[in-house]
Design a protein around this motif. Structure first.
Motif, PDB file in Angstrom:
ATOM      1  N   SER A 177       0.767  -1.053   0.075  1.00  0.00           N
ATOM      2  CA  SER A 177       0.117   0.604  -0.130  1.00  0.00           C
ATOM      3  C   SER A 177       0.634   1.645   0.266  1.00  0.00           C
ATOM      4  N   VAL A 178       2.153   1.370   0.285  1.00  0.00           N
ATOM      5  CA  VAL A 178       3.253   2.297   0.651  1.00  0.00           C
ATOM      6  C   VAL A 178       3.761   2.778  -0.888  1.00  0.00           C
ATOM      7  N   PHE A 179       3.574   1.899  -2.181  1.00  0.00           N
ATOM      8  CA  PHE A 179       3.733   1.829  -3.048  1.00  0.00           C
ATOM      9  C   PHE A 179       2.900   2.606  -4.159  1.00  0.00           C
ATOM     10  N   VAL A 180       3.130   3.869  -4.074  1.00  0.00           N
ATOM     11  CA  VAL A 180       1.966   4.837  -5.103  1.00  0.00           C
ATOM     12  C   VAL A 180       2.046   4.861  -6.251  1.00  0.00           C
ATOM     13  N   ILE A 226       0.878 -11.591 -13.002  1.00  0.00           N
ATOM     14  CA  ILE A 226       1.088 -10.959 -12.156  1.00  0.00           C
ATOM     15  C   ILE A 226      -0.646 -10.489 -11.167  1.00  0.00           C
ATOM     16  N   SER A 227      -0.489 -10.166 -10.257  1.00  0.00           N
ATOM     17  CA  SER A 227      -1.085 -10.291  -9.567  1.00  0.00           C
ATOM     18  C   SER A 227      -1.037 -10.118  -8.093  1.00  0.00           C
ATOM     19  N   LEU A 228      -1.636  -9.200  -7.127  1.00  0.00           N
ATOM     20  CA  LEU A 228      -1.950  -8.687  -6.208  1.00  0.00           C
ATOM     21  C   LEU A 228      -3.668  -9.099  -4.961  1.00  0.00           C
ATOM     22  N   LYS A 256      -3.179  -5.828  -0.140  1.00  0.00           N
ATOM     23  CA  LYS A 256      -2.237  -5.498  -0.458  1.00  0.00           C
ATOM     24  C   LYS A 256      -1.120  -5.549   0.102  1.00  0.00           C
ATOM     25  N   ASP A 257      -0.581  -7.650   0.473  1.00  0.00           N
ATOM     26  CA  ASP A 257       0.342  -7.836   1.151  1.00  0.00           C
ATOM     27  C   ASP A 257       1.109  -8.803   0.758  1.00  0.00           C
ATOM     28  N   THR A 258       0.680  -9.284  -0.648  1.00  0.00           N
ATOM     29  CA  THR A 258       1.033 -10.132  -1.279  1.00  0.00           C
ATOM     30  C   THR A 258       0.900 -10.354  -3.029  1.00  0.00           C
ATOM     31  N   LEU A 259       2.473  -9.808  -3.290  1.00  0.00           N
ATOM     32  CA  LEU A 259       2.387  -9.653  -4.995  1.00  0.00           C
ATOM     33  C   LEU A 259       2.790 -11.295  -5.358  1.00  0.00           C
ATOM     34  N   TYR A 260       1.961 -11.668  -6.297  1.00  0.00           N
ATOM     35  CA  TYR A 260       1.680 -12.858  -6.702  1.00  0.00           C
ATOM     36  C   TYR A 260       2.825 -12.914  -8.268  1.00  0.00           C
ATOM     37  N   TYR A 309      14.562 -13.987  -9.360  1.00  0.00           N
ATOM     38  CA  TYR A 309      13.145 -13.358  -9.354  1.00  0.00           C
ATOM     39  C   TYR A 309      13.675 -12.149  -8.483  1.00  0.00           C
ATOM     40  N   PHE A 310      13.051 -10.770  -9.181  1.00  0.00           N
ATOM     41  CA  PHE A 310      12.832  -9.799  -7.572  1.00  0.00           C
ATOM     42  C   PHE A 310      11.420  -9.509  -8.003  1.00  0.00           C
ATOM     43  N   CYS A 311      11.553  -9.155  -7.045  1.00  0.00           N
ATOM     44  CA  CYS A 311      10.145  -8.068  -6.807  1.00  0.00           C
ATOM     45  C   CYS A 311      10.234  -6.598  -6.657  1.00  0.00           C
ATOM     46  N   ALA A 312       9.604  -6.070  -6.613  1.00  0.00           N
ATOM     47  CA  ALA A 312       9.751  -4.320  -6.173  1.00  0.00           C
ATOM     48  C   ALA A 312       8.815  -3.720  -6.345  1.00  0.00           C
ATOM     49  N   GLY A 313       9.090  -2.494  -5.386  1.00  0.00           N
ATOM     50  CA  GLY A 313       7.902  -2.209  -5.128  1.00  0.00           C
ATOM     51  C   GLY A 313       8.623  -0.128  -6.074  1.00  0.00           C
ATOM     52  N   GLY A 314       7.833   0.711  -6.159  1.00  0.00           N
ATOM     53  CA  GLY A 314       8.146   2.149  -6.556  1.00  0.00           C
ATOM     54  C   GLY A 314       7.478   3.422  -6.528  1.00  0.00           C
ATOM     55  N   SER A 315       7.709   3.420  -5.046  1.00  0.00           N
ATOM     56  CA  SER A 315       7.226   5.030  -4.816  1.00  0.00           C
ATOM     57  C   SER A 315       7.167   6.078  -5.365  1.00  0.00           C
ATOM     58  N   ILE A 316       7.437   6.416  -6.618  1.00  0.00           N
ATOM     59  CA  ILE A 316       7.288   7.776  -7.488  1.00  0.00           C
ATOM     60  C   ILE A 316       6.136   7.238  -8.293  1.00  0.00           C
TER      61      ILE A 316
END
Length: 123
Positions: free
Chosen positions: A27-30, A68-70, A74-78, A92-99
């Motif tokens: 949820s922090v990734f806007v 891909i699914s969430l 909003k606590d698990t990305l698949y 394989y890396f999961c990633a988030g973007g706050s930008i």
């Protein structure tokens, strides 16, 4: 601090399936949430992402095979991977973007990364 933790990697035969999971407070990734992969000697490759509007996109190399699914919480990305091929072998890396305002298809769109999980597909 934001932590992303991948799991679900392993060794599978060609044609098999795996589901990768990534636990985090997404949820922090806007901006973006997504998956990348990397093999030694090559640049990190974008695999799939979900943008701030909930739109899912994926690379041509995995289109039709990976999803891909969430979770709604909003606590698990698949990353569901089907019809795996040897050239899918990678870390394989999961990633988030706050930008906000990014297209979510480049590594520069993301600023938080998991530790990676290895996927090996045998012939």
């Amino acid at each position: 601090q934001v932590h992303l933790v991948e799991s679900g990697g392993g060794s599978v035969p060609s044609g098999g399936s795996l589901r990768l999971s990534c636990a985090a407070d997404f949820s922090v990734f806007v901006g973006c949430v997504g998956w990348f992969r990397q093999v030694p000697g090559k640049e990190r490759e974008w695999v799939a992402a979900i943008d701030r509007y909930g739109r899912s996109t994926s690379a041509d190399s995995v289109k039709g095979r990976f999803t891909i699914s969430l979770t709604s919480s909003k606590d698990t990305l698949y990353l569901q991977m089907n019809s795996l091929k040897p050239d899918d072998t990678a870390m394989y890396f999961c990633a988030g973007g706050s930008i906000a305002g990014r297209w979510c298809d480049r590594a520069d769109d993301f600023n938080y990364w998991g530790q990676g999980t290895q996927v090996t597909v045998s012939s």
